[in-house]
Design an enzyme around this catalytic site. Structure first.
Site, mmCIF file in Angstrom:
data_model
loop_
_atom_site.group_PDB
_atom_site.id
_atom_site.type_symbol
_atom_site.label_atom_id
_atom_site.label_comp_id
_atom_site.label_asym_id
_atom_site.label_seq_id
_atom_site.Cartn_x
_atom_site.Cartn_y
_atom_site.Cartn_z
ATOM 1 N N HIS A 382 11.091 4.091 -6.995
ATOM 2 C CA HIS A 382 10.163 4.113 -5.858
ATOM 3 C C HIS A 382 10.066 2.805 -5.105
ATOM 4 O O HIS A 382 9.322 2.709 -4.131
ATOM 5 C CB HIS A 382 8.750 4.490 -6.322
ATOM 6 C CG HIS A 382 8.581 5.939 -6.600
ATOM 7 N ND1 HIS A 382 8.223 6.848 -5.633
ATOM 8 C CD2 HIS A 382 8.754 6.647 -7.737
ATOM 9 C CE1 HIS A 382 8.153 8.059 -6.162
ATOM 10 N NE2 HIS A 382 8.472 7.971 -7.443
ATOM 11 N N LYS A 573 -3.098 3.718 4.936
ATOM 12 C CA LYS A 573 -2.204 3.536 3.794
ATOM 13 C C LYS A 573 -2.710 2.315 3.040
ATOM 14 O O LYS A 573 -3.594 1.607 3.527
ATOM 15 C CB LYS A 573 -0.760 3.320 4.266
ATOM 16 C CG LYS A 573 -0.633 2.299 5.409
ATOM 17 C CD LYS A 573 0.805 2.110 5.875
ATOM 18 C CE LYS A 573 1.328 3.220 6.766
ATOM 19 N NZ LYS A 573 2.379 4.004 6.134
ATOM 20 N N ARG A 574 -2.165 2.082 1.841
ATOM 21 C CA ARG A 574 -2.547 0.857 1.147
ATOM 22 C C ARG A 574 -2.336 -0.347 2.069
ATOM 23 O O ARG A 574 -1.412 -0.351 2.894
ATOM 24 C CB ARG A 574 -1.714 0.699 -0.133
ATOM 25 C CG ARG A 574 -2.074 1.675 -1.222
ATOM 26 C CD ARG A 574 -3.517 1.536 -1.634
ATOM 27 N NE ARG A 574 -3.684 0.306 -2.392
ATOM 28 C CZ ARG A 574 -4.023 0.264 -3.659
ATOM 29 N NH1 ARG A 574 -4.279 1.370 -4.332
ATOM 30 N NH2 ARG A 574 -4.140 -0.891 -4.287
ATOM 31 N N LYS A 579 3.676 -3.406 4.749
ATOM 32 C CA LYS A 579 3.292 -2.306 5.643
ATOM 33 C C LYS A 579 2.820 -2.827 7.010
ATOM 34 O O LYS A 579 2.701 -2.084 7.961
ATOM 35 C CB LYS A 579 2.222 -1.435 4.984
ATOM 36 C CG LYS A 579 2.735 -0.650 3.754
ATOM 37 C CD LYS A 579 1.600 0.124 3.089
ATOM 38 C CE LYS A 579 2.021 0.869 1.825
ATOM 39 N NZ LYS A 579 2.692 2.153 2.105
ATOM 40 N N THR A 681 4.996 8.887 2.696
ATOM 41 C CA THR A 681 4.680 10.318 2.814
ATOM 42 C C THR A 681 3.576 10.507 3.850
ATOM 43 O O THR A 681 3.456 11.583 4.430
ATOM 44 C CB THR A 681 4.214 10.907 1.464
ATOM 45 O OG1 THR A 681 3.199 10.055 0.924
ATOM 46 C CG2 THR A 681 5.367 11.033 0.498
ATOM 47 N N LYS A 685 2.822 13.535 6.732
ATOM 48 C CA LYS A 685 1.557 14.252 6.951
ATOM 49 C C LYS A 685 1.143 14.152 8.414
ATOM 50 O O LYS A 685 0.661 15.116 9.002
ATOM 51 C CB LYS A 685 0.457 13.689 6.052
ATOM 52 C CG LYS A 685 0.745 13.804 4.564
ATOM 53 C CD LYS A 685 -0.327 13.050 3.758
ATOM 54 C CE LYS A 685 0.235 12.500 2.472
ATOM 55 N NZ LYS A 685 -0.670 11.522 1.849
HETATM 56 C C1 LIG Z 1 -0.293 10.183 1.663
HETATM 57 C C2 LIG Z 1 -1.241 9.218 1.107
HETATM 58 C C3 LIG Z 1 -0.831 7.905 0.842
HETATM 59 C C4 LIG Z 1 0.567 7.406 1.146
HETATM 60 O O1 LIG Z 1 0.610 6.918 2.466
HETATM 61 P P1 LIG Z 1 1.854 6.066 3.016
HETATM 62 O O2 LIG Z 1 1.560 5.989 4.471
HETATM 63 O O3 LIG Z 1 3.077 6.862 2.734
HETATM 64 O O4 LIG Z 1 1.824 4.763 2.335
HETATM 65 C C5 LIG Z 1 -1.753 7.026 0.302
HETATM 66 N N1 LIG Z 1 -3.009 7.411 0.049
HETATM 67 C C6 LIG Z 1 -3.442 8.657 0.309
HETATM 68 C C7 LIG Z 1 -4.861 9.013 0.024
HETATM 69 C C8 LIG Z 1 -2.573 9.606 0.844
HETATM 70 O O5 LIG Z 1 -3.018 10.845 1.072
#
Ligand SMILES: *Cc1c(COP(=O)(O)O)cnc(C)c1O
Length: 839
Positions: A382, A573-574, A579, A681, A685
């Site tokens: 990952h 995101k984190r 990022k 991911t 979404k």
């Molecule tokens: C999808 C998701 C992530 C991952 O987000 P990235 O933009 O891919 O880093 C992190 N936290 C939550 C709550 C999510 O639903």
């Protein structure tokens, strides 16, 4: 007291609905009337409350238990079917499962959302208020844990025999509060009010040992054997959560292990009768599953974390062996019965543990055990970030798992012999590939252990897999190219569209029929509607409604008011330097300056929305949160600009509020330094919900752009190859500052304390980092990002065309369903086929 009496007979209709419902209906019935009675029964018998005084949370528990009843026979049936048919089972080992709230998802997957809504309405409650009562199990940090959860949903929906194995942390990921702009961490007491979804299995437990030493001995037939004499022991107890597939009878299991003390095990205390010391040992034992470690901090040697990993992995492997025994299947058939997938290196100690279980405890010879091990395991990588690669200092490893260290040495000895045979006279290569790293202090390299012990190794997006094969696992790829493949991540359209975007779901159902939820390729048919006025009108109205919903939530959480008609530009995101939330902020401050300097500037109004947690010990990430909030405070309060821009930080980003966030986005920020985000991911979404992406060629962005078409994607920035080449020749951030007056002014504004009441200290470390030694090349991509954002502004002003592009994003998001990803894992790695579970 009085109200209890009077309300018992008030208008909630308990007496009216109950009459026509049979006893079996109460447990199984899918009609609103049966659900109503079931909720009332659970309020009475399980929650112990009169309906009249029951709180929304009491109703939540009662409804959750009623829904669990409806899953239970499918669940038992599913387990029995797999067992009877002796089917191979996918065992997904993950230290994290970020499941999100269960209730809404189970309603969607059982097709009883409307019936449940009606039932609650009869009882005087709104389903959405009741859903909001669930405290989600936050047993993960972010993307990796959420991926595991999406995969469980797809495995059940695709009717694949599967179990998720993980850790039942007593405290999951901390809750984030924002105080004076800074992140503060609050303990996540998610179990405080009970967990209606889990079923404790106190009789399903395994012993887990630690420490001590090993003894070599000859067995009865003269074979050299090893005995591990540990000095500590705990028990891992199973807690099961049913995972209902969408529209099928399959209901799989998530099995999480919880640590318990072993009664009277402590040798010394037992012997001297030191009762209080024994109780103390009990507390120590139970700390193993106390808390989830935040990631995004350098994976330094946290003893307890290694203990957690070994704990859940040995319980899971022992469970598999136990199931074989129950099925009267010989241990030799292990790899035909189980496909064991390692979600990153966190469970990779499993390679050594399965060897120990087979060689030491079942007396297999080494080669036979090794063949079973390699045939069973698959490893998903990952991350390529060196600071995130797990390694354990040898002394710590030896103290906690002395036998495993011996086994790893033996695996290594045999493996390096193989390397030397294939590549004679190449000791540099041997050193690079060793399971033991010798640079600085000696460490066990868990990624190497996982790779050597697996027949299949995969990355999580096409670009990531290429880079994996060219960088950290290059030597391994040269040795075993056939073991490598790509499995681009995916997300479940059930949770991230049907559940969280009901308006869009209705439009899609109406336009395409309901099959799109399991055949997302059908979304392509939206292409034909993308240019139609009426369809665009409906699409726009749904997005506006979602933005209204998010705007209310933001207002309730932060007091910030955002006009739903504005462009919603979202980065959730984190929080991490790779990022590049700070690149986003540089754009915001640039626009702020432009508006201040030129009040007549035409700028379409935009809401800049952020969310995300920073690891508690990550200095720079926490400062980025403070900067976002400081910029927000200044901009939102300034009448010169706040009619055209606002900034909001949504506290405590989690799956629950993600349901409100992704569907409300117009623009998805995916701006990581190329080569650093393995897949992402969140990007998927957003796309699924019709957001356009502004992004770099990183992770799955590359494939998103391929699917949606370059014209419908805002691309900017250096490619991964260009990033590497800039780094090779030496990144000189000062050149970018010197060549760009606007950038210099923006950095000065931040550094001088414009957003911090003149405090020139608080953001100094951030500005210094950007202008001196930033490994993520923020300033190198600044100009391209600003220019790309200008394209976004022009595109946004053409509403029909933006809407068209939004439709095309959803239309072409089918590839990013986790069903597609899981199908590939089943076919290429696990050799697992679907099984129909009968009603
Ligand atoms: C999808 C998701 C992530 C991952 O987000 P990235 O933009 O891919 O880093 C992190 N936290 C939550 C709550 C999510 O639903």
């Amino acid at each position: 007291m009085k109200s209890e009496m009077s309300q018992e007979t008030s208008g909630i209709g308990a007496d009216k609905v109950a009459l026509s419902v049979t006893a079996s209906d109460v447990r199984l019935g899918m009609q609103a009337s049966a659900l109503t009675q079931a909720v009332l029964d659970h309020l009475h018998y399980s929650v112990g409350r009169l309906p009249s005084v029951a709180s929304p949370h009491d109703y939540y528990r009662a409804l959750a238990l009623a829904i669990r009843d409806r899953m239970e026979y499918r669940w038992i049936n599913t387990t029995q079917t797999y067992f009877d048919l002796n089917r191979k089972v996918a065992c997904y080992l993950s230290a994290e499962f970020l499941m999100g709230p269960h209730l809404g998802n189970n309603l969607v997957n059982l097709h009883i959302e409307q019936e449940a809504r009606n039932a609650l309405a009869t009882l005087g409650h709104d389903l959405d208020d009741i859903l909001a009562c669930e405290k989600e199990p936050g047993l993960g940090n972010g993307g990796l844990g959420r991926l595991a959860a999406c995969y469980l949903d797809s495995l059940a929906t695709l009717q694949c025999p599967a179990v998720g194995y993980g850790i039942r942390y007593e405290f999951g990921i901390f809750e984030q509060e924002i105080r004076d702009g800074w992140q503060t961490e609050i303990t996540d007491k998610w179990l405080r009010r009970g967990n209606p979804w889990e079923i404790a299995k106190p009789d399903t437990f395994y012993y887990v040992n630690w420490g001590g030493h090993t003894e070599h001995y000859q067995d009865e037939v003269g074979c050299q054997r090893v005995r591990w004499i540990p000095d500590r022991m705990v028990k891992g107890v199973a807690y099961d959560t049913p995972i209902q597939g969408y529209g099928v009878n399959t209901c799989n299991t998530l099995r999480l292990w919880s640590a318990e003390a072993v009664e009277s095990f402590d040798f010394q205390a037992f012997n001297v009768g030191d009762y209080y010391q024994a109780v103390n040992e009990k507390l120590v034992s139970e700390t193993v599953t106390k808390v989830l470690y935040p990631n995004d901090e350098p994976a330094s040697g946290k003893r307890l974390r290694l203990a957690q990993q070994y704990f859940f992995v040995t319980c899971s492997l022992q469970d598999m062996l136990h199931l074989l025994e129950l099925a009267h299947a010989p241990v030799e058939t292990f790899a035909e019965r189980f496909a064991v997938q390692l979600n990153d290196t966190h469970p990779s100690i499993g390679v050594a543990e399965l060897m120990r279980l087979l060689v030491d405890e079942r007396r297999f010879d080494w080669d036979a055990a090794w063949a079973i091990t390699v045939a069973s395991f698959g490893y998903t990588n990952h991350t390529l970030l060196p600071e995130a690669l797990e390694t354990w200092p040898l002394p710590m490893f030896a103290e906690l798992l002395p036998r495993h260290l011996e086994i790893i040495y033996e695996i290594n000895r045999r493996f390096l012999d193989e390397v030397r045979t294939r590549f004679p006279d190449d000791e540099a290569r041997v050193a690079r590939m060793s399971l033991i790293g010798e640079e600085g202090d000696k460490r066990v390299r868990m990624a190497h252990l996982a790779t050597v012990g697996s027949h299949a190794i995969n990355g999580v997006a096409a670009l990531h897999t290429e880079l994996l094969q060219a960088s950290i696992l290059k030597d391994f790829h040269e040795l075993w190219p056939e073991r490598f493949s790509n499995k681009t991540n995916g997300v479940t359209p059930r949770r991230f569209l049907a559940l969280s975007n009901p308006g869009l779901r209705e439009l899609l159902d109406h336009t395409l029929g309901q099959q799109w939820l399991t055949e997302p390729g059908l979304l392509r048919k939206l292409d034909a509607h993308a240019d139609k006025d009426a369809f665009q009108h409906d699409w726009y109205a749904i997005k506006l409604g979602n933005k209204q919903r998010l705007s209310s939530y933001i207002h309730a959480q932060t007091g910030i008011e955002i006009d739903p008609g504005w462009l919603f530009d979202i980065q959730v995101k984190r929080i991490h330097e790779y990022k590049r939330q700070h690149l986003n902020i540089l754009h915001i401050v640039t626009m702020y300056r432009r508006l201040k300097e030129n009040p007549a500037l035409v700028l379409p109004p935009r809401a800049f929305i952020f969310g995300g947690k920073a690891a508690p010990g990550y200095f720079m990430a926490k400062r980025i949160i403070k900067l976002i909030n400081a910029v927000a405070e200044t901009i939102n309060a300034d009448p010169d600009v706040n009619t055209r821009m606002k900034v909001a930080f949504i506290p405590n980003f989690n799956v629950q509020n993600a349901h409100l966030i992704y569907p409300a986005a117009d623009l998805s920020e995916q701006i990581s330094t190329a080569g650093k985000e393995a897949s992402g991911t969140g990007n998927m979404k957003f796309m699924l919900n019709g957001a356009l992406t502004i992004g770099t060629l990183d992770g799955a962005n590359v494939e998103i752009r391929e699917e949606v078409g370059a014209d419908n994607f805002f691309l900017f920035g250096l490619s991964a190859a260009e990033v590497e080449s800039v780094k090779r020749t030496g990144y000189r951030p000062h050149d970018y500052v010197a060549g760009n007056d606007e950038l210099r002014a923006v950095l000065e504004l931040i550094g001088a304390g414009h957003f911090s009441q003149g405090d020139a200290e608080v953001f100094r470390p951030l500005v210094d980092n950007l202008t001196h030694d930033d490994p993520f090349l923020v300033l190198a991509d600044y100009a391209a990002y600003i220019a790309c954002q200008e394209q976004v502004n022009s595109a946004w002003q053409d509403v029909p065309n933006w809407t068209r592009m939004s439709i095309l994003n959803t239309a072409r998001s089918g590839k990013f369903s986790s069903d597609r990803a899981i199908t590939e894992y089943c076919e290429d790695i696990w050799n697992i086929r679907p099984v129909t579970v009968k009603a």
